[in-house]
Motif scaffolding. Structure first.
Motif, PDB file in Angstrom:
ATOM      1  N   LYS A  78      47.008 157.064 121.212  1.00 43.18           N
ATOM      2  CA  LYS A  78      46.228 156.821 120.001  1.00 43.18           C
ATOM      3  C   LYS A  78      46.369 155.369 119.538  1.00 43.18           C
ATOM      4  O   LYS A  78      45.448 154.818 118.960  1.00 43.18           O
ATOM      5  N   ARG A  79      47.520 154.757 119.789  1.00 43.08           N
ATOM      6  CA  ARG A  79      47.722 153.368 119.395  1.00 43.08           C
ATOM      7  C   ARG A  79      46.811 152.447 120.194  1.00 43.08           C
ATOM      8  O   ARG A  79      46.280 151.482 119.675  1.00 43.08           O
ATOM      9  N   LEU A  80      46.667 152.685 121.423  1.00 44.82           N
ATOM     10  CA  LEU A  80      45.801 151.863 122.260  1.00 44.82           C
ATOM     11  C   LEU A  80      44.331 152.038 121.901  1.00 44.82           C
ATOM     12  O   LEU A  80      43.516 151.167 122.178  1.00 44.82           O
ATOM     13  N   LYS A  81      44.005 153.129 121.296  1.00 39.57           N
ATOM     14  CA  LYS A  81      42.626 153.380 120.899  1.00 39.57           C
ATOM     15  C   LYS A  81      42.144 152.353 119.882  1.00 39.57           C
ATOM     16  O   LYS A  81      41.010 151.889 119.936  1.00 39.57           O
ATOM     17  N   HIS A  82      43.042 151.920 118.980  1.00 35.33           N
ATOM     18  CA  HIS A  82      42.670 150.925 117.970  1.00 35.33           C
ATOM     19  C   HIS A  82      42.428 149.555 118.596  1.00 35.33           C
ATOM     20  O   HIS A  82      41.610 148.778 118.114  1.00 35.33           O
ATOM     21  N   PHE A  83      43.149 149.257 119.671  1.00 37.10           N
ATOM     22  CA  PHE A  83      42.989 147.963 120.304  1.00 37.10           C
ATOM     23  C   PHE A  83      41.739 147.872 121.169  1.00 37.10           C
ATOM     24  O   PHE A  83      41.377 146.794 121.614  1.00 37.10           O
ATOM     25  N   LYS A  84      41.086 148.959 121.389  1.00 33.67           N
ATOM     26  CA  LYS A  84      39.830 148.935 122.123  1.00 33.67           C
ATOM     27  C   LYS A  84      38.665 148.569 121.212  1.00 33.67           C
ATOM     28  O   LYS A  84      37.597 148.199 121.688  1.00 33.67           O
ATOM     29  N   ASN A  85      38.895 148.652 119.923  1.00 35.42           N
ATOM     30  CA  ASN A  85      37.856 148.303 118.959  1.00 35.42           C
ATOM     31  C   ASN A  85      37.702 146.778 118.941  1.00 35.42           C
ATOM     32  O   ASN A  85      38.662 146.035 118.777  1.00 35.42           O
ATOM     33  N   LYS A  86      36.479 146.292 119.088  1.00 32.64           N
ATOM     34  CA  LYS A  86      36.253 144.851 119.174  1.00 32.64           C
ATOM     35  C   LYS A  86      36.544 144.142 117.857  1.00 32.64           C
ATOM     36  O   LYS A  86      36.900 142.971 117.837  1.00 32.64           O
ATOM     37  N   TYR A  87      36.438 144.819 116.729  1.00 29.09           N
ATOM     38  CA  TYR A  87      36.706 144.202 115.441  1.00 29.09           C
ATOM     39  C   TYR A  87      38.209 143.963 115.238  1.00 29.09           C
ATOM     40  O   TYR A  87      38.631 142.943 114.683  1.00 29.09           O
ATOM     41  N   VAL A  88      39.006 144.881 115.695  1.00 29.74           N
ATOM     42  CA  VAL A  88      40.460 144.741 115.599  1.00 29.74           C
ATOM     43  C   VAL A  88      40.922 143.605 116.505  1.00 29.74           C
ATOM     44  O   VAL A  88      41.729 142.752 116.100  1.00 29.74           O
ATOM     45  N   ILE A  89      40.402 143.566 117.707  1.00 30.89           N
ATOM     46  CA  ILE A  89      40.774 142.507 118.651  1.00 30.89           C
ATOM     47  C   ILE A  89      40.344 141.147 118.114  1.00 30.89           C
ATOM     48  O   ILE A  89      41.102 140.180 118.146  1.00 30.89           O
ATOM     49  N   THR A  90      39.143 141.062 117.581  1.00 35.40           N
ATOM     50  CA  THR A  90      38.637 139.808 117.015  1.00 35.40           C
ATOM     51  C   THR A  90      39.486 139.381 115.818  1.00 35.40           C
ATOM     52  O   THR A  90      39.810 138.200 115.672  1.00 35.40           O
TER      53      THR A  90
END
Length: 94
Positions: free
Chosen positions: A2-14
């Protein structure tokens, strides 16, 4: 997972890339700001010391308007002497 799921979001990465860039990689990063603050504090302290010296010198200059005070200052501070006298400087060692 589930933690890695947030890092797949382009807004979080940006957002993470932006924050890292602003804090560490930009021309005006955190370290530069800290150095500038330290330098500013040193300069303010130096300015205060110079203002104190300036007021002291200004007061001395105002006192030297009198001829006798001028002669006294020259004899005591600058070790001036008359032609017919000798000066002995006594230095006190600790």
């Amino acid at each position: 997972m589930k933690r890695l799921k947030h890092f797949k979001n382009k807004y979080v990465i940006t957002s993470i890339v932006f924050v890292v860039y602003i804090l560490f990689l930009d021309d005006v990063d955190v370290f530069t700001i800290a150095r500038q603050e330290i330098k500013l504090n040193k300069l303010e302290n130096e300015r205060a010391l110079l203002l104190d010296k300036f007021t002291e010198t200004k007061n001395t200059l105002e006192q030297l308007d009198n001829t006798k005070a001028l002669e006294r200052y020259a004899r005591e501070e600058k070790l001036f002497k008359r032609d017919n006298e000798d000066i002995f400087v006594i230095v006190k060692e600790d």
